[in-house]
Every structure is written in C-alpha cells, then in structure tokens.
Motif scaffolding. Structure first.
Motif, PDB file in Angstrom:
ATOM      1  N   GLY A   1       2.269  -4.047   6.950  1.00  0.00           N
ATOM      2  CA  GLY A   1       3.629  -3.527   6.818  1.00  0.00           C
ATOM      3  C   GLY A   1       4.046  -2.699   8.012  1.00  0.00           C
ATOM      4  O   GLY A   1       5.155  -2.827   8.530  1.00  0.00           O
ATOM      5  N   GLY A   2       3.136  -1.847   8.478  1.00  0.00           N
ATOM      6  CA  GLY A   2       3.445  -0.977   9.608  1.00  0.00           C
ATOM      7  C   GLY A   2       3.643  -1.764  10.894  1.00  0.00           C
ATOM      8  O   GLY A   2       4.535  -1.468  11.688  1.00  0.00           O
ATOM      9  N   GLN A   3       2.813  -2.794  11.090  1.00  0.00           N
ATOM     10  CA  GLN A   3       2.945  -3.623  12.294  1.00  0.00           C
ATOM     11  C   GLN A   3       4.264  -4.394  12.285  1.00  0.00           C
ATOM     12  O   GLN A   3       4.933  -4.521  13.307  1.00  0.00           O
ATOM     13  CB  GLN A   3       1.760  -4.595  12.382  1.00  0.00           C
ATOM     14  N   ARG A   4       4.644  -4.893  11.098  1.00  0.00           N
ATOM     15  CA  ARG A   4       5.927  -5.598  10.993  1.00  0.00           C
ATOM     16  C   ARG A   4       7.065  -4.675  11.365  1.00  0.00           C
ATOM     17  O   ARG A   4       7.981  -5.038  12.109  1.00  0.00           O
ATOM     18  CB  ARG A   4       6.172  -6.067   9.551  1.00  0.00           C
ATOM     19  N   GLN A   5       6.986  -3.459  10.818  1.00  0.00           N
ATOM     20  CA  GLN A   5       8.036  -2.478  11.066  1.00  0.00           C
ATOM     21  C   GLN A   5       8.148  -2.199  12.563  1.00  0.00           C
ATOM     22  O   GLN A   5       9.242  -2.159  13.118  1.00  0.00           O
ATOM     23  CB  GLN A   5       7.696  -1.207  10.281  1.00  0.00           C
ATOM     24  N   ARG A   6       7.001  -2.049  13.225  1.00  0.00           N
ATOM     25  CA  ARG A   6       7.025  -1.756  14.660  1.00  0.00           C
ATOM     26  C   ARG A   6       7.563  -2.943  15.449  1.00  0.00           C
ATOM     27  O   ARG A   6       8.272  -2.771  16.432  1.00  0.00           O
ATOM     28  CB  ARG A   6       5.628  -1.346  15.134  1.00  0.00           C
ATOM     29  N   LEU A   7       7.238  -4.151  14.987  1.00  0.00           N
ATOM     30  CA  LEU A   7       7.782  -5.339  15.657  1.00  0.00           C
ATOM     31  C   LEU A   7       9.312  -5.365  15.528  1.00  0.00           C
ATOM     32  O   LEU A   7      10.021  -5.665  16.493  1.00  0.00           O
ATOM     33  CB  LEU A   7       7.174  -6.609  15.058  1.00  0.00           C
ATOM     34  N   PHE A   8       9.814  -5.011  14.352  1.00  0.00           N
ATOM     35  CA  PHE A   8      11.267  -5.022  14.171  1.00  0.00           C
ATOM     36  C   PHE A   8      11.949  -3.950  15.012  1.00  0.00           C
ATOM     37  O   PHE A   8      13.069  -4.147  15.482  1.00  0.00           O
ATOM     38  CB  PHE A   8      11.636  -4.884  12.694  1.00  0.00           C
ATOM     39  N   ILE A   9      11.252  -2.822  15.212  1.00  0.00           N
ATOM     40  CA  ILE A   9      11.818  -1.804  16.103  1.00  0.00           C
ATOM     41  C   ILE A   9      11.869  -2.351  17.521  1.00  0.00           C
ATOM     42  O   ILE A   9      12.866  -2.209  18.231  1.00  0.00           O
ATOM     43  CB  ILE A   9      11.001  -0.493  16.009  1.00  0.00           C
ATOM     44  N   ALA A  10      10.799  -3.041  17.938  1.00  0.00           N
ATOM     45  CA  ALA A  10      10.775  -3.648  19.272  1.00  0.00           C
ATOM     46  C   ALA A  10      11.913  -4.660  19.418  1.00  0.00           C
ATOM     47  O   ALA A  10      12.609  -4.680  20.439  1.00  0.00           O
ATOM     48  CB  ALA A  10       9.432  -4.336  19.523  1.00  0.00           C
ATOM     49  N   LEU A  11      12.130  -5.481  18.389  1.00  0.00           N
ATOM     50  CA  LEU A  11      13.186  -6.493  18.463  1.00  0.00           C
ATOM     51  C   LEU A  11      14.576  -5.854  18.512  1.00  0.00           C
ATOM     52  O   LEU A  11      15.502  -6.408  19.099  1.00  0.00           O
ATOM     53  CB  LEU A  11      13.094  -7.472  17.287  1.00  0.00           C
TER      54      LEU A  11
ATOM     55  N   GLU B   1      16.115   2.652   7.616  1.00  0.00           N
ATOM     56  CA  GLU B   1      14.801   3.008   7.074  1.00  0.00           C
ATOM     57  C   GLU B   1      13.709   2.730   8.103  1.00  0.00           C
ATOM     58  O   GLU B   1      12.778   1.958   7.865  1.00  0.00           O
ATOM     59  CB  GLU B   1      14.535   2.250   5.781  1.00  0.00           C
ATOM     60  N   LEU B   2      13.872   3.397   9.220  1.00  0.00           N
ATOM     61  CA  LEU B   2      13.015   3.264  10.392  1.00  0.00           C
ATOM     62  C   LEU B   2      11.526   3.340  10.115  1.00  0.00           C
ATOM     63  O   LEU B   2      10.752   2.509  10.565  1.00  0.00           O
ATOM     64  CB  LEU B   2      13.419   4.394  11.350  1.00  0.00           C
ATOM     65  N   THR B   3      11.108   4.362   9.396  1.00  0.00           N
ATOM     66  CA  THR B   3       9.664   4.618   9.314  1.00  0.00           C
ATOM     67  C   THR B   3       9.063   4.265   7.963  1.00  0.00           C
ATOM     68  O   THR B   3       7.943   4.625   7.673  1.00  0.00           O
ATOM     69  CB  THR B   3       9.344   6.085   9.643  1.00  0.00           C
ATOM     70  N   THR B   4       9.821   3.531   7.130  1.00  0.00           N
ATOM     71  CA  THR B   4       9.263   3.083   5.861  1.00  0.00           C
ATOM     72  C   THR B   4       8.062   2.194   6.154  1.00  0.00           C
ATOM     73  O   THR B   4       8.142   1.294   6.988  1.00  0.00           O
ATOM     74  CB  THR B   4      10.323   2.297   5.072  1.00  0.00           C
ATOM     75  N   GLY B   5       6.951   2.471   5.498  1.00  0.00           N
ATOM     76  CA  GLY B   5       5.768   1.632   5.699  1.00  0.00           C
ATOM     77  C   GLY B   5       4.868   2.100   6.826  1.00  0.00           C
ATOM     78  O   GLY B   5       3.834   1.500   7.061  1.00  0.00           O
ATOM     79  N   LEU B   6       5.268   3.146   7.537  1.00  0.00           N
ATOM     80  CA  LEU B   6       4.408   3.643   8.615  1.00  0.00           C
ATOM     81  C   LEU B   6       3.554   4.796   8.100  1.00  0.00           C
ATOM     82  O   LEU B   6       3.984   5.563   7.246  1.00  0.00           O
ATOM     83  CB  LEU B   6       5.256   4.137   9.790  1.00  0.00           C
ATOM     84  N   ASP B   7       2.349   4.938   8.648  1.00  0.00           N
ATOM     85  CA  ASP B   7       1.518   6.087   8.281  1.00  0.00           C
ATOM     86  C   ASP B   7       2.009   7.297   9.084  1.00  0.00           C
ATOM     87  O   ASP B   7       2.818   7.153  10.000  1.00  0.00           O
ATOM     88  CB  ASP B   7       0.036   5.788   8.512  1.00  0.00           C
TER      89      ASP B   7
ATOM     90  N   ARG C   1       0.888   9.131  11.397  1.00  0.00           N
ATOM     91  CA  ARG C   1       0.712   9.045  12.841  1.00  0.00           C
ATOM     92  C   ARG C   1       1.745   8.095  13.458  1.00  0.00           C
ATOM     93  O   ARG C   1       2.418   8.418  14.431  1.00  0.00           O
ATOM     94  CB  ARG C   1      -0.719   8.551  13.130  1.00  0.00           C
ATOM     95  N   GLY C   2       1.879   6.943  12.824  1.00  0.00           N
ATOM     96  CA  GLY C   2       2.842   5.948  13.292  1.00  0.00           C
ATOM     97  C   GLY C   2       4.260   6.488  13.235  1.00  0.00           C
ATOM     98  O   GLY C   2       5.088   6.202  14.103  1.00  0.00           O
ATOM     99  N   ARG C   3       4.537   7.295  12.214  1.00  0.00           N
ATOM    100  CA  ARG C   3       5.866   7.882  12.062  1.00  0.00           C
ATOM    101  C   ARG C   3       6.162   8.829  13.221  1.00  0.00           C
ATOM    102  O   ARG C   3       7.208   8.750  13.847  1.00  0.00           O
ATOM    103  CB  ARG C   3       5.908   8.620  10.723  1.00  0.00           C
ATOM    104  N   ARG C   4       5.176   9.711  13.509  1.00  0.00           N
ATOM    105  CA  ARG C   4       5.354  10.663  14.628  1.00  0.00           C
ATOM    106  C   ARG C   4       5.571   9.913  15.941  1.00  0.00           C
ATOM    107  O   ARG C   4       6.445  10.245  16.731  1.00  0.00           O
ATOM    108  CB  ARG C   4       4.109  11.553  14.782  1.00  0.00           C
ATOM    109  N   ASP C   5       4.770   8.878  16.190  1.00  0.00           N
ATOM    110  CA  ASP C   5       4.880   8.108  17.431  1.00  0.00           C
ATOM    111  C   ASP C   5       6.256   7.461  17.531  1.00  0.00           C
ATOM    112  O   ASP C   5       6.868   7.419  18.598  1.00  0.00           O
ATOM    113  CB  ASP C   5       3.793   7.013  17.491  1.00  0.00           C
ATOM    114  N   THR C   6       6.735   6.941  16.380  1.00  0.00           N
ATOM    115  CA  THR C   6       8.031   6.276  16.374  1.00  0.00           C
ATOM    116  C   THR C   6       9.157   7.277  16.643  1.00  0.00           C
ATOM    117  O   THR C   6      10.099   6.982  17.379  1.00  0.00           O
ATOM    118  CB  THR C   6       8.245   5.580  15.020  1.00  0.00           C
ATOM    119  N   TRP C   7       9.033   8.460  16.068  1.00  0.00           N
ATOM    120  CA  TRP C   7      10.039   9.505  16.338  1.00  0.00           C
ATOM    121  C   TRP C   7      10.121   9.791  17.831  1.00  0.00           C
ATOM    122  O   TRP C   7      11.200   9.896  18.395  1.00  0.00           O
ATOM    123  CB  TRP C   7       9.703  10.789  15.587  1.00  0.00           C
ATOM    124  N   LYS C   8       8.946   9.919  18.444  1.00  0.00           N
ATOM    125  CA  LYS C   8       8.910  10.205  19.879  1.00  0.00           C
ATOM    126  C   LYS C   8       9.602   9.076  20.654  1.00  0.00           C
ATOM    127  O   LYS C   8      10.379   9.311  21.576  1.00  0.00           O
ATOM    128  CB  LYS C   8       7.436  10.344  20.315  1.00  0.00           C
TER     129      LYS C   8
END
Lengths: 246, 304
Positions: free
Chosen positions: B132-142, B155-161, B163-170
């Motif tokens: 789920g988290g990898q899919r979410q990150r792929l969609f952010i990349a797209l 719903e940017l960080t739904t499904g992220l742990d 750590r992943g949430r903090r990284d995505t915020w950055k």
C-alpha cells in the motif's frame, strides 16, 4: 501522437503478459482444428457436404472462434476492469485521453484475432491440405467485417456492464450462442434449413456463410456482408452511447 | 494572483447536495489544506478542480482556465493523486513512470523522483505486487512527473508508516519551495498543522473556516492545555473558580485543564497561594485536532 504510441506500446507489453487470453485467442482455435483434423473420417470427402471434408468446414469455424474469444471472452473484462479500478480516471487527469487506452486494447484484441485466423489457415493448409481461400479479397473483407462485429459486440458488453463480474456473466451468456452461430458444434452449412436461415441473421452465422463462399472461390453474398456491417454499425453506436467512463 | 479560484461551487448527487457553495482561492506557491470530516465534500471539491467532475453551479479556475472546458490546457499544468485509483496490475513501476512521462510535454526526470520517493528498489516490481505504501509513493511520483505548477493530493499519506509520512512531508515542502502550489486534502490534523500555510475547513458542503493553522487554533475556545500532578489534591471549589476553562479532567492524580493563557496564570497563582508543588507541569498549545473538534462540535450544535 507520441503519447498514444507509448500507450499502445505499454498495452502491447501488458497484453503479452496475459497467458490465458493469449491461449484462448491465438492457440486454442488452431489446436481444436488440429484435433478434429486428426480424426480420419473428418478427412474423407463427404457427398453430403458437396464433396468437402469436415476439416474444410472447420477452418472458418476456427477463424470465427478466434474472433469470439478475442471480442467477447477476453476484451470486455479488461475494459470494465480499467474503469472499475480507476485506471481510466487516473488517466483523465493527464493530457492523454483515456480513450487511447480503450483504443489500444481494441486494436490489440483485433490484431490477435486476425493473427490467430492466419495461423488457423496455415495449420489447415500445411497439416490437412485445406485449400487456401479461392476468393482472397472476399475472404479478407468478410474476415475484417467479422472482426469488427466481434469487437463491437465486446465493446457493447463492456459498456452495458457496471462491473467486471457483470461483464463476465454477460460475456459468457453471449459466448455460447455466438459459438453455436459460428458453427462450432454443427457447421452452419449442414444445419437444417430453417435454423440456418435464423443463424445467418447473427453476425457470426453470416460470417460463416461469407467465409465459406469466399473459401470456395465465390464472392461472398452481399446479404451476409451487409448483415455483418449492420451489426457492427449498430453495436458500435450502442457501445459509444452506453459507455460510462466511471 | 490566485492560481486556483473556486467560487460558489455546487455539486449534488441524486438531488443530495454534496458541495453547497464552496469558495476559496489558493495563492501561487502555498500549501493549501482542505480539512473536514468524512463525507464533507472535500474529494468532490478537488475533483471539480481536477476537471473530473462538472460542477452544477459556481466557477472553478486553475491558472485562469476552466478545468472542464479547457481540460487540454489544464492537464499539463496540474498533477493529481487520486484517493482511489489503480494502475494495470502487471505494469512495472519503471514502465508506469516512463509511460506517464510520455504523456507530458516537458516531464520531470523520473529517476531522481523515484529515488527521492524510495522507489528505486522496486522499479521492476509490478503494480499488483506493491505494498500500500509503495503504491501511494508511486502515485505521488506520477502526480509530480509532468513538472506541474499545481499538484492536488487527496489523502496524501494514507497507507504510509510514520517514517514514510515524515519523508513525504519533507518532499512536499521541497516541492512547494520549488514554486509549485499544493492543494492537499487530508483528515490528519497533524499533517495539516505541519504542512499547510492555510487551511479551509469544510463541513457539510460549506467552508466553515479558512485561516492559517495557528489562526484556527487561536480561535478555538481552548487554545492551551495545562497538565500537572499536584503534590496534594486541590480543592474542587478552587478549580471550579478558574477562569476560561473549557474542560477539566482528573486521572490518577493528574489534572488536565483546557483553557486559555488566562487560565494558565490563574492555575499558577492558585498553586502558589496554597503552596502546592506541581510535578511534571506542562503547558502546551492546543493542536489543530482540538481546534477542529471544537469547530465541528459548534457547527453540529447549530444544526441540531
């Protein structure tokens, strides 16, 4: 233009990754032809068939089987799946229209069906000495019209189904009558007169008659070609009208 | 000039209004949050901005363009991450990135983007096999791949742990710093508080409040939380006399008081007067969470 080419390339790759549909569209019709051709009595000329052999009649059946497998069995679940899983929606937010995705799938299923037709003709010719169509232009025209009506029928099934489950159900409900009309169980040419007249009104019954006439070297009857064209136009219209993007 | 302008937007499904007169403007280069309870009309609002839905009333403009009528001119400017969408199950991450790059006139280089989102290790993995988290990150990349001027993230960080949430915020902050405007739909208050320059709170299809996160917190009835363990119990009457108290809780000898700065002063003088020592005294600003609950509670009371 470049983007549509990229979509077609990517969908081709995905299409090649699905062994199931590839088998049913490309391999199965020729395998069925081979099995029937291996039965000795099917290779004997039969006066009741106007001196033709059963295996001669089954080449066009195999060709139509490929059309049906591609258009009605394989394609509708792909199209409804793309809608159901939000793939079309995601693409709507990019500069590329999601129609290019559906277009690519329709082209690919059509190409696979035609490739399978060529394979069935080759197997018939090489393995069982079935003569190549005596009227090649008429044969190609009938083949293209049959492909078009099969794809149009599949697109209509996809348009009418809200979910992949429904499209699978409608697909198999249409699948068997269409196989019957194409002559999979009883070749159209040896059906009782009344039944043949009815079956000839369906796209695949008409296709079977047209392909057989062209195989025998005659120009296919315009009524058969006309019926296929009418079906194709009507079904394309219905699919375009009913298709929902989400 | 505002890069996104929404004016009197209305949208109903089957006669039931979902968005009922929403207006806001997003300035170029800001992170603008849309907050609200489930079913408040957040997603429908951003779908109108993305041109996925045709409004029943009102206007939407992205860089001065109508997302529906000028769809072809808006899509190259706007990257979107949708709440529920998938890709073809057998498409690999690399193929998806290359395919979507080909859709845009001037795409960003997908390699650093993939690396930034931690996707470089799964480039040959098929979409269907991603977590789920990898899919979410792929969609952010797209969403970022077309080098857009505006990104809409639902719903940017739904499904992220965490750590992943903090990284995505950055990453989103870096995106903003590079001049891209971000429209963010979320129901994580912490996310809105951390990321957003301004926030619109949507409730029952309307904008209930529009302010900076700090501004919203300041507006709430209780903007400060005081917690302490007194060395001996305080008198109930004394506690009841404290000014501007929104709530008071006692648990295992620990007091938690929601109030204002005035409450803080009163608590300190009360402790001094009775010579009570306060163990582990904490004074903290209320969070957006508190402010949000306050605000929606008030709205629901009004409706009732």
């Amino acid at each position: 233009m470049a983007a549509s080419a990229a979509v077609l390339r990517s969908e081709t790759r995905l299409f090649a990754r699905e062994p199931g549909p590839m088998f049913w569209i490309v391999a199965f019709p020729s395998i069925l032809l081979t099995i029937l051709g291996l039965i000795p009595s099917f290779r004997e000329p039969d006066p009741a068939l106007g001196g033709l052999r059963v295996v001669d009649l089954y080449v066009p059946v195999a060709v139509l089987l490929a059309m049906i497998a591609a258009g009605i069995q394989a394609m509708p679940p792909v199209l409804t799946g793309y809608r159901e899983r939000g793939i079309l929606r995601r693409m709507s937010t990019t500069p590329v229209r999601p129609a290019s995705l559906l277009g690519a799938q329709i082209v690919l299923h059509g190409a696979a069906a035609l490739g399978s037709a060529v394979l069935a003709l080759a197997v018939g010719r090489l393995a069982f000495g079935v003569r190549l169509p005596g009227q090649p232009f008429g044969y190609v025209l009938a083949l293209l019209l049959a492909t078009l009506s099969a794809l149009a029928l599949g697109a209509t099934v996809a348009a009418a189904s809200r979910t992949t489950k429904i499209s699978n159900a409608i697909g198999s409900a249409v699948f068997f009558p269409m196989m019957f009309a194409a002559g999979v169980w009883v070749p159209v040419q040896v059906m009782p007169d009344l039944l043949r007249r009815i079956v000839q009104l369906t796209p695949f019954g008409a296709a079977s008659q047209a392909l057989n006439q062209a195989a025998a070297g005659d120009w296919p009857g315009w009524s058969h070609l006309g019926i296929m064209a009418l079906w194709a136009v009507a079904l394309i219209g219905a699919a375009a009208r009913w298709f929902r993007w989400e | 000039m505002a890069i996104i302008e929404v004016n009197g937007l209305r949208k109903a499904y089957g006669g039931r209004p979902v968005v009922d007169g929403v207006s806001f403007a997003v300035e170029e280069g800001e992170i603008f949050g849309i907050l609200g309870p489930n079913g408040a009309g957040k997603t429908t609002t951003v779908e109108c901005v993305e041109g996925l839905r045709v409004p029943d009333g009102g206007t939407v403009r992205v860089a001065g363009l109508d997302p529906v009528a000028d769809h072809e001119r808006v899509t190259p400017l706007l990257g979107a991450q949708l709440q529920e969408s998938e890709l073809q199950a057998k498409l690999t991450v690399r193929e998806a990135l290359e395919l979507y790059s080909a859709f845009y006139p001037r795409p960003a280089d997908w390699r650093p983007l993939a690396e930034r989102l931690g996707l470089d290790g799964v480039l040959t993995t098929r979409f269907g096999k991603l977590s789920g988290g990898q899919r979410q990150r792929l969609f952010i990349a797209l969403a970022l791949i077309g080098d857009p001027r505006v990104v809409v993230l639902d719903e940017l960080t739904t499904g992220l742990d965490p750590r992943g949430r903090r990284d995505t915020w950055k990453l989103i902050e870096d995106v903003r710093d590079s001049g891209v405007t971000v429209l963010l739909v979320t129901h994580f208050m912490e996310e809105a508080q951390h990321l957003c320059d301004r926030v619109a709170v949507i409730h029952a299809g309307r904008v209930a409040a529009l302010d900076t996160p700090q501004g919203l917190i300041g507006r709430a009835a209780s903007s400060t939380v005081i917690s302490l363990t007194p060395s001996r119990p305080l008198d109930d009457a004394d506690l009841a006399a404290l000014p501007a108290v929104a709530s008071l809780e006692r648990k295992d000898g620990r007091l938690v008081i929601n109030g204002t700065d005035e409450t803080v002063d009163a608590v300190i003088s009360l402790l001094a007067r009775h010579r009570v020592t306060a163990h582990r005294l904490r004074v903290a600003d209320a969070t957006l969470d508190d402010a949000f609950l306050d605000l929606t509670a008030v709205l629901e009371e009004k409706e009732a």
